[in-house]
Write a protein that holds these residues in place. Structure first.
Motif, PDB file in Angstrom:
ATOM      1  N   ASN A  19       0.826  -1.220   0.000  1.00 63.44           N
ATOM      2  CA  ASN A  19       0.000   0.000   0.000  1.00 63.44           C
ATOM      3  C   ASN A  19       0.857   1.267   0.000  1.00 63.44           C
ATOM      4  O   ASN A  19       0.640   2.201   0.779  1.00 63.44           O
ATOM      5  CB  ASN A  19      -0.957   0.020   1.203  1.00 63.44           C
ATOM      6  N   MET A  20       1.856   1.286  -0.868  1.00 63.96           N
ATOM      7  CA  MET A  20       2.750   2.441  -0.950  1.00 63.96           C
ATOM      8  C   MET A  20       2.102   3.578  -1.727  1.00 63.96           C
ATOM      9  O   MET A  20       1.190   3.365  -2.527  1.00 63.96           O
ATOM     10  CB  MET A  20       4.071   2.032  -1.620  1.00 63.96           C
ATOM     11  N   LEU A  21       2.609   4.782  -1.493  1.00 65.11           N
ATOM     12  CA  LEU A  21       2.109   5.976  -2.167  1.00 65.11           C
ATOM     13  C   LEU A  21       3.090   6.335  -3.281  1.00 65.11           C
ATOM     14  O   LEU A  21       4.191   6.813  -3.008  1.00 65.11           O
ATOM     15  CB  LEU A  21       1.980   7.131  -1.173  1.00 65.11           C
ATOM     16  N   GLU A  22       2.709   6.087  -4.526  1.00 61.60           N
ATOM     17  CA  GLU A  22       3.632   6.328  -5.638  1.00 61.60           C
ATOM     18  C   GLU A  22       3.575   7.787  -6.084  1.00 61.60           C
ATOM     19  O   GLU A  22       2.503   8.373  -6.207  1.00 61.60           O
ATOM     20  CB  GLU A  22       3.312   5.412  -6.824  1.00 61.60           C
ATOM     21  N   VAL A  23       4.759   8.353  -6.315  1.00 55.49           N
ATOM     22  CA  VAL A  23       4.865   9.727  -6.801  1.00 55.49           C
ATOM     23  C   VAL A  23       5.787   9.741  -8.018  1.00 55.49           C
ATOM     24  O   VAL A  23       6.596   8.834  -8.221  1.00 55.49           O
ATOM     25  CB  VAL A  23       5.410  10.681  -5.718  1.00 55.49           C
ATOM     26  N   ASP A  24       5.651  10.779  -8.820  1.00 53.44           N
ATOM     27  CA  ASP A  24       6.522  10.971  -9.980  1.00 53.44           C
ATOM     28  C   ASP A  24       7.053  12.395  -9.901  1.00 53.44           C
ATOM     29  O   ASP A  24       6.329  13.352 -10.183  1.00 53.44           O
ATOM     30  CB  ASP A  24       5.740  10.751 -11.278  1.00 53.44           C
ATOM     31  N   CYS A  25       8.289  12.535  -9.468  1.00 60.20           N
ATOM     32  CA  CYS A  25       8.864  13.860  -9.216  1.00 60.20           C
ATOM     33  C   CYS A  25       9.761  14.293 -10.377  1.00 60.20           C
ATOM     34  O   CYS A  25      10.278  13.469 -11.125  1.00 60.20           O
ATOM     35  CB  CYS A  25       9.664  13.848  -7.910  1.00 60.20           C
ATOM     36  N   THR A  26       9.960  15.595 -10.482  1.00 58.61           N
ATOM     37  CA  THR A  26      10.731  16.143 -11.583  1.00 58.61           C
ATOM     38  C   THR A  26      12.191  15.694 -11.531  1.00 58.61           C
ATOM     39  O   THR A  26      12.766  15.481 -10.469  1.00 58.61           O
ATOM     40  CB  THR A  26      10.676  17.683 -11.569  1.00 58.61           C
ATOM     41  N   MET A  27      12.803  15.571 -12.720  1.00 60.80           N
ATOM     42  CA  MET A  27      14.211  15.185 -12.806  1.00 60.80           C
ATOM     43  C   MET A  27      15.142  16.376 -12.605  1.00 60.80           C
ATOM     44  O   MET A  27      16.282  16.221 -12.183  1.00 60.80           O
ATOM     45  CB  MET A  27      14.488  14.540 -14.166  1.00 60.80           C
ATOM     46  N   LEU A  28      14.673  17.588 -12.928  1.00 65.24           N
ATOM     47  CA  LEU A  28      15.476  18.788 -12.716  1.00 65.24           C
ATOM     48  C   LEU A  28      15.413  19.190 -11.244  1.00 65.24           C
ATOM     49  O   LEU A  28      14.322  19.298 -10.679  1.00 65.24           O
ATOM     50  CB  LEU A  28      14.958  19.932 -13.586  1.00 65.24           C
ATOM     51  N   THR A  29      16.564  19.417 -10.644  1.00 63.44           N
ATOM     52  CA  THR A  29      16.617  19.691  -9.213  1.00 63.44           C
ATOM     53  C   THR A  29      17.442  20.947  -8.940  1.00 63.44           C
ATOM     54  O   THR A  29      18.589  21.033  -9.398  1.00 63.44           O
ATOM     55  CB  THR A  29      17.250  18.496  -8.470  1.00 63.44           C
ATOM     56  N   PRO A  30      16.899  21.923  -8.211  1.00 67.01           N
ATOM     57  CA  PRO A  30      17.658  23.137  -7.899  1.00 67.01           C
ATOM     58  C   PRO A  30      18.917  22.842  -7.087  1.00 67.01           C
ATOM     59  O   PRO A  30      18.956  21.896  -6.293  1.00 67.01           O
ATOM     60  CB  PRO A  30      16.666  23.979  -7.083  1.00 67.01           C
ATOM     61  N   TYR A  31      19.895  23.690  -7.244  1.00 63.41           N
ATOM     62  CA  TYR A  31      21.178  23.564  -6.548  1.00 63.41           C
ATOM     63  C   TYR A  31      20.990  23.449  -5.039  1.00 63.41           C
ATOM     64  O   TYR A  31      21.603  22.601  -4.388  1.00 63.41           O
ATOM     65  CB  TYR A  31      22.050  24.784  -6.894  1.00 63.41           C
ATOM     66  N   THR A  57      21.404  24.789 -15.936  1.00 68.74           N
ATOM     67  CA  THR A  57      20.754  25.975 -15.378  1.00 68.74           C
ATOM     68  C   THR A  57      19.264  25.887 -15.670  1.00 68.74           C
ATOM     69  O   THR A  57      18.855  25.308 -16.683  1.00 68.74           O
ATOM     70  CB  THR A  57      21.319  27.280 -15.968  1.00 68.74           C
ATOM     71  N   ILE A  58      18.472  26.465 -14.780  1.00 70.55           N
ATOM     72  CA  ILE A  58      17.017  26.434 -14.926  1.00 70.55           C
ATOM     73  C   ILE A  58      16.558  27.840 -15.295  1.00 70.55           C
ATOM     74  O   ILE A  58      16.749  28.784 -14.534  1.00 70.55           O
ATOM     75  CB  ILE A  58      16.351  25.957 -13.622  1.00 70.55           C
ATOM     76  N   GLY A  59      15.977  27.982 -16.474  1.00 65.37           N
ATOM     77  CA  GLY A  59      15.540  29.296 -16.940  1.00 65.37           C
ATOM     78  C   GLY A  59      16.597  29.978 -17.797  1.00 65.37           C
ATOM     79  O   GLY A  59      17.756  29.570 -17.834  1.00 65.37           O
ATOM     80  N   PRO A  60      16.226  31.061 -18.482  1.00 62.15           N
ATOM     81  CA  PRO A  60      17.112  31.703 -19.457  1.00 62.15           C
ATOM     82  C   PRO A  60      18.201  32.582 -18.864  1.00 62.15           C
ATOM     83  O   PRO A  60      19.179  32.900 -19.530  1.00 62.15           O
ATOM     84  CB  PRO A  60      16.151  32.556 -20.295  1.00 62.15           C
ATOM     85  N   SER A  61      18.074  32.985 -17.607  1.00 64.16           N
ATOM     86  CA  SER A  61      19.028  33.946 -17.051  1.00 64.16           C
ATOM     87  C   SER A  61      20.321  33.297 -16.577  1.00 64.16           C
ATOM     88  O   SER A  61      21.304  33.984 -16.330  1.00 64.16           O
ATOM     89  CB  SER A  61      18.390  34.688 -15.875  1.00 64.16           C
ATOM     90  N   PRO A 113      21.171  27.813 -10.876  1.00 63.70           N
ATOM     91  CA  PRO A 113      21.858  26.558 -11.184  1.00 63.70           C
ATOM     92  C   PRO A 113      21.051  25.357 -10.706  1.00 63.70           C
ATOM     93  O   PRO A 113      20.305  25.441  -9.725  1.00 63.70           O
ATOM     94  CB  PRO A 113      23.181  26.677 -10.420  1.00 63.70           C
ATOM     95  N   GLY A 114      21.206  24.265 -11.398  1.00 61.71           N
ATOM     96  CA  GLY A 114      20.510  23.043 -11.024  1.00 61.71           C
ATOM     97  C   GLY A 114      21.263  21.831 -11.537  1.00 61.71           C
ATOM     98  O   GLY A 114      22.350  21.940 -12.125  1.00 61.71           O
ATOM     99  N   TYR A 115      20.678  20.659 -11.304  1.00 62.91           N
ATOM    100  CA  TYR A 115      21.292  19.403 -11.720  1.00 62.91           C
ATOM    101  C   TYR A 115      20.202  18.462 -12.227  1.00 62.91           C
ATOM    102  O   TYR A 115      19.033  18.566 -11.843  1.00 62.91           O
ATOM    103  CB  TYR A 115      22.004  18.725 -10.551  1.00 62.91           C
ATOM    104  N   LEU A 116      20.596  17.526 -13.083  1.00 64.35           N
ATOM    105  CA  LEU A 116      19.755  16.367 -13.336  1.00 64.35           C
ATOM    106  C   LEU A 116      19.895  15.461 -12.118  1.00 64.35           C
ATOM    107  O   LEU A 116      21.012  15.199 -11.661  1.00 64.35           O
ATOM    108  CB  LEU A 116      20.202  15.638 -14.603  1.00 64.35           C
ATOM    109  N   ARG A 117      18.782  14.998 -11.600  1.00 65.11           N
ATOM    110  CA  ARG A 117      18.824  14.285 -10.316  1.00 65.11           C
ATOM    111  C   ARG A 117      19.687  13.016 -10.412  1.00 65.11           C
ATOM    112  O   ARG A 117      19.626  12.281 -11.405  1.00 65.11           O
ATOM    113  CB  ARG A 117      17.409  13.911  -9.865  1.00 65.11           C
ATOM    114  N   PRO A 118      20.484  12.745  -9.380  1.00 62.37           N
ATOM    115  CA  PRO A 118      21.269  11.511  -9.342  1.00 62.37           C
ATOM    116  C   PRO A 118      20.508  10.342  -8.713  1.00 62.37           C
ATOM    117  O   PRO A 118      20.997   9.222  -8.683  1.00 62.37           O
ATOM    118  CB  PRO A 118      22.463  11.904  -8.462  1.00 62.37           C
TER     119      PRO A 118
END
Length: 657
Positions: free
Chosen positions: A68-80, A207-211, A215-220
């Motif tokens: 009875n686990m709660l499944e989630v689908d979270c974004t791959m982009l992760t802020p610094y 980086t996230i956004g045009p400016s 900074p961010g990362y693809l999640r490990p």
């Protein structure tokens, strides 16, 4: 470390034959191949996608639905900031060393491992012992250590090498550098000296956004999104503890020197569970009794630190009872992990659970075990199962102030006697002026033991002296007219605590590849043709429909069979080529298709069909309804082929090469 591999029928395992089959039949292929490819990146073809999806489907049923686990689908982009707080920015690294002349990069632990293994193989060959060569990865630009110096090692050196290899995961960068210097480990290609190992962070930065200011990362890993959503998941679960969340998705690691095909890649599918548990009460699990008698092959850290790799077959109940495995919940998941691996077809004799040694284990972990599967590349970590204590929720709560904790009513009110401090705020401000808040914070931080001591000072001296760094000389005097210290009874009706986390983490791609090695074999009469003995539950395609010929009378039956199988949710494909029945079945044995239906002229007469089983090549004959019922039961796992062949009439003949 490499180990001798045999196929399921006892023959020497041929890795190049299996990997050739998997690429030729499009289980997977190098990504961007027509541009020369990129090391560590692969695309999955139709059978690879279907196999992966089937394994993930069983994983969901075995864990998410069962628990009875709660499944989630979270974004791959992760802020610094998220990964800085979690420790990944500072600590998620491997050790690499560089050839300063050529610029070639090596992962230090892998290089030490490969060179020492090569020397051990050379020693064995010099002594006339049987040696298994480690093959090169055909897609790797640089060759691995392959030339074996046929030289006997000095007495004791071989044993020393074996002990180093048993502990290879426990060495830090400085220690790896020491091993390279001690054993004169150089660039295998040119014998050039290498620079000392340095840490290399494995995360892909972006980086996230045009400016470019964010900074961010693809999640490990998929874990952080689950931790950050803890409070919302707890609310969704009606504040009920314990509970588990689960997530399936891609993660990314910028591997230093990808090798070993699908076993070490830069983009991969993970399935992770975060089981949140109350730290009080020994982390018991309500269903532990269901698995306590499951036997596991355990390789504990003490054995490894002694330079050995002997496993001990132990019931998980005993392992928890003796403290070898830290707690029931961790033990429960170790047993459930093994049951899952067996369910999808992994060879039980090629599973072991290895306990992390000190340098491997995260500083916050209470205990950690890896489910390792034996492959032609050696023992490969495919599932990690760690007790992460309360680290993740604690650091994110401290950073953001978000209430990542559990608040629950106490069954009985808790009375607590404690020393409490009151300050006279109207006088406190004028006395300490701009330092008032700093002094007050220092007072609030005083321990119960120190408060008791200061209460005596206040009564005797009429003042207290406390340490306040940054204010005056670091010592602050507070007179009794500004402060009161009294022992009082406080009643708590609500308990607050930060849950601990047990985390099973599955590398799906590694499991897929290891499974393929475990179930690959060749027939005595045709060793050029491989067979992949996938269980029907995970096989990419379940049924091959084979009309005896291209005769028009067979076409309506092909359509009827296909529709009937679709209606019961079973995948099928048709092979109506001009090849013989035997050859058509043989090339689909390579795809692991477990069942085949032959349509012949008898089918036209009485609507009966033959059903062939892949491994035994035995056939039965029955009506369409009986055949479909048998297929459904085999695919759902409610019957085995022995059950089908016992109740349906056996059929002889018709498989001709």
């Amino acid at each position: 470390m490499a180990s001798t591999m045999t196929t399921k029928d006892g023959k020497p395992f041929d890795r190049s034959a299996l990997e050739g089959l998997m690429r030729r039949r499009l289980f997977y292929t190098p990504a961007f191949d027509i541009y020369g490819g990129v090391s560590g990146l692969y695309d999955y073809g139709p059978p690879g996608c279907a196999l992966t999806n089937n394994i993930v489907d069983i994983w969901r049923k075995h864990f998410v639905l069962k628990e009875n686990m709660l499944e989630v689908d979270c974004t791959m982009l992760t802020p610094y900031e998220v990964l800085k707080t979690s420790g990944h920015v500072d600590k998620f690294a491997d050790w690499m060393c560089k050839d300063p002349k050529t610029g070639e990069i090596f992962r230090a632990d892998h290089l030490v491992e490969e060179v020492l293994e090569a020397r051990l193989r050379g020693d064995k060959e010099a002594r006339g012992q049987k040696v298994e060569e480690k093959e090169d990865d055909p897609k790797k630009k640089k060759k691995k250590v392959k030339t074996i110096a046929v030289v006997k090692l000095d007495d004791g050196v071989a044993q020393e090498y074996e002990e180093v290899l048993a502990k290879i995961d426990n060495y830090n960068g400085e220690e790896l550098g020491g091993l390279m210097k001690k054993y004169d480990i150089r660039n295998p290609a040119n014998n050039g000296e290498l620079e000392p190992p340095v840490a290399f962070n494995l995360m892909f930065q972006t980086t996230i956004g045009p400016s470019a200011n964010a900074p961010g990362y693809l999640r490990p890993e998929t874990a952080q999104g689950q931790f950050l959503n803890f409070a919302k998941l707890l609310e969704f679960n009606q504040q009920s503890m314990p509970f588990a969340s689960a997530s399936i998705g891609k993660s990314f690691r910028n591997e230093i020197s990808p090798r070993a095909g699908l076993l070490r890649v830069r983009e991969f599918l993970m399935a992770e569970i975060e089981h949140f548990v109350d730290p009080e009460g020994g982390k018991k699990h309500p269903r532990f009794d269901e698995v306590k008698d499951v036997e596991l092959e355990l390789l504990n850290r003490e054995v490894q630190l002694a330079g050995k790799t002997q496993v001990e077959t132990t019931k998980i109940g005993k392992a928890v009872e003796t403290g070898l495995v830290d707690n029931e919940t961790l033990g429960y998941f170790l047993a459930r992990i093994q049951l899952f691996l067996l369910r999808i077809g992994v060879d039980k004799k090629k599973i072991r659970f290895r306990q992390h040694m000190a340098n491997e284990m995260a500083h916050y972990a209470a205990d950690c075990w890896d489910a390792e599967l034996l492959t032609s590349y050696g023992w490969i970590e495919c599932v990690g199962c760690a007790d992460r204590s309360a680290y993740d929720l604690t650091v994110h709560m401290k950073k953001t102030g978000a209430p990542l904790m559990v608040r629950e009513p106490r069954k009985e009110p808790l009375k607590i006697e404690e020393w409490q401090i009151d300050v006279e705020k109207k006088k406190f401000g004028p006395k300490f002026k701009k330092d008032g808040k700093t002094v007050e914070a220092a007072i609030e931080a005083l321990s119960q033991e120190l408060r008791e001591k200061l209460s005596l000072d206040l009564e005797k001296e009429g003042k207290i002296v406390i340490d306040v760094p940054g204010v005056g000389d670091g010592k602050v005097e507070v007179p009794k007219e500004l402060i009161t210290i009294e022992k009082r009874t406080r009643v708590e009706n609500t308990r607050e605590y930060t849950p601990n986390v047990i985390e099973p983490s599955f590398g799906i791609g590694r499991i897929v590849y290891a499974l393929c090695e475990h179930i690959y074999w060749t027939r005595e009469k045709d060793e050029a043709r491989g067979v992949l003995s996938f269980p029907p539950t995970v096989a990419p395609t379940k049924v091959l429909i084979v009309p005896l010929s291209s005769h028009t009378d067979f076409k309506p039956f092909v359509r009827t069979l296909g529709d009937k199988l679709q209606d019961i949710g079973v995948s099928s494909r048709v092979d109506d080529s001009g090849a013989s029945i035997g050859k058509r079945y043989s090339r689909n044995d390579e795809l692991g298709t477990p069942l085949g239906i032959t349509i012949d002229f008898q089918s036209v007469k009485d609507n009966t069909f033959t059903l062939r089983e892949r491994d035994s090549t035995d056939q039965v004959r029955a009506s369409l309804d009986e055949i479909c019922k048998a297929i459904s039961n085999l695919v759902n796992g409610t019957e085995q082929w022995a059950d089908i062949s016992a109740r349906l009439p056996k059929f002889e003949g018709q498989e001709v090469d």
